[in-house]
Design a protein around this motif. Structure first.
Motif, PDB file in Angstrom:
ATOM      1  N   ALA A  81       0.847  -1.189   0.000  1.00 27.89           N
ATOM      2  CA  ALA A  81       0.000   0.000   0.000  1.00 27.89           C
ATOM      3  C   ALA A  81       0.882   1.239   0.000  1.00 27.89           C
ATOM      4  CB  ALA A  81      -0.906   0.007   1.225  1.00 27.89           C
ATOM      5  N   ASP A  82       0.269   2.340  -0.373  1.00 29.11           N
ATOM      6  CA  ASP A  82       0.957   3.626  -0.345  1.00 29.11           C
ATOM      7  C   ASP A  82       0.809   4.297   1.018  1.00 29.11           C
ATOM      8  OD1 ASP A  82       1.584   3.589  -3.238  1.00 29.11           O
ATOM      9  OD2 ASP A  82      -0.595   3.659  -3.421  1.00 29.11           O
ATOM     10  N   VAL A  83      -0.292   3.966   1.710  1.00 24.33           N
ATOM     11  CA  VAL A  83      -0.605   4.588   2.999  1.00 24.33           C
ATOM     12  C   VAL A  83      -1.157   3.532   3.947  1.00 24.33           C
ATOM     13  CG1 VAL A  83      -2.062   6.292   4.186  1.00 24.33           C
ATOM     14  CG2 VAL A  83      -1.170   6.799   1.904  1.00 24.33           C
ATOM     15  N   VAL A  84      -0.691   3.553   5.191  1.00 18.82           N
ATOM     16  CA  VAL A  84      -1.311   2.781   6.264  1.00 18.82           C
ATOM     17  C   VAL A  84      -1.928   3.803   7.208  1.00 18.82           C
ATOM     18  CG1 VAL A  84      -0.977   1.214   8.199  1.00 18.82           C
ATOM     19  CG2 VAL A  84       0.306   0.860   6.084  1.00 18.82           C
ATOM     20  N   PHE A  85      -3.253   3.748   7.361  1.00 23.03           N
ATOM     21  CA  PHE A  85      -3.995   4.659   8.230  1.00 23.03           C
ATOM     22  C   PHE A  85      -4.316   3.901   9.508  1.00 23.03           C
ATOM     23  CE2 PHE A  85      -8.043   6.220   9.882  1.00 23.03           C
ATOM     24  CZ  PHE A  85      -7.838   7.580   9.932  1.00 23.03           C
ATOM     25  N   ILE A  86      -3.730   4.321  10.629  1.00 24.96           N
ATOM     26  CA  ILE A  86      -3.959   3.652  11.908  1.00 24.96           C
ATOM     27  C   ILE A  86      -4.926   4.491  12.726  1.00 24.96           C
ATOM     28  CG2 ILE A  86      -2.916   2.694  13.975  1.00 24.96           C
ATOM     29  CD1 ILE A  86      -0.290   2.502  12.418  1.00 24.96           C
ATOM     30  N   ASP A  87      -6.097   3.925  12.968  1.00 25.52           N
ATOM     31  CA  ASP A  87      -7.124   4.620  13.741  1.00 25.52           C
ATOM     32  C   ASP A  87      -6.675   4.765  15.192  1.00 25.52           C
ATOM     33  OD1 ASP A  87      -9.859   5.697  13.962  1.00 25.52           O
ATOM     34  OD2 ASP A  87     -10.136   3.995  15.313  1.00 25.52           O
ATOM     35  N   VAL A 120       2.836   6.186   6.979  1.00 27.03           N
ATOM     36  CA  VAL A 120       1.876   5.815   8.017  1.00 27.03           C
ATOM     37  C   VAL A 120       1.181   7.086   8.471  1.00 27.03           C
ATOM     38  CG1 VAL A 120       1.586   4.836  10.317  1.00 27.03           C
ATOM     39  CG2 VAL A 120       3.301   3.867   8.766  1.00 27.03           C
ATOM     40  N   VAL A 121      -0.133   7.042   8.525  1.00 22.25           N
ATOM     41  CA  VAL A 121      -0.938   8.168   8.975  1.00 22.25           C
ATOM     42  C   VAL A 121      -1.670   7.749  10.236  1.00 22.25           C
ATOM     43  CG1 VAL A 121      -2.853   9.718   8.396  1.00 22.25           C
ATOM     44  CG2 VAL A 121      -1.246   9.004   6.612  1.00 22.25           C
TER      45      VAL A 121
END
Length: 123
Positions: A81-87, A120-121
């Protein structure tokens, strides 16, 4: 996940970006999928939402996609993936772990997803 994050992700996948969303558990994944589906219908982004239990994903004809994982799942294995969004709630789950095998597995899962670069966001 809120409607603003959902809208941002739909914009990103329409440009071909691949996103992995990490939620605290499968109930949170279901809720995130509902929010993204509602936003997709509201503005008609053209994304296809799959709600199959354990195989939730959102794909766009432009080539982008959103896949979902939890800190304990193996769903990140084998994908890039280009982005991993961690809630934020997923952060709380991980923060409760001592720096041991679980934490290391989670960290390695993210590193594997971003092996070709990306970011990572955190929410």
């Amino acid at each position: 996940m809120n409607e603003y994050a959902a809208r941002s992700m739909l914009i990103e996948i329409s440009a071909g970006i691949r996103i992995v969303v990490v939620e605290r558990d499968y109930r949170a994944v279901s809720e995130a999928v509902k929010i993204i589906a509602a936003e997709n219908e509201r503005i008609d982004w053209g994304a296809v939402v799959r709600r199959a239990n354990g195989a939730e994903r959102v794909t766009h004809p432009g080539g982008g996609r959103i896949t979902f994982a939890t800190p304990l799942s193996d769903r990140m294995r084998g994908i890039t993936a280009d982005v991993v969004f961690i809630d934020n709630d997923a952060h709380r789950v991980v923060a409760d772990w001592p720096t041991g095998k679980r934490y290391e597995r989670f960290r390695q899962g993210i590193a594997g997803v971003l092996a070709l670069g990306g970011k990572v966001v955190h929410s």
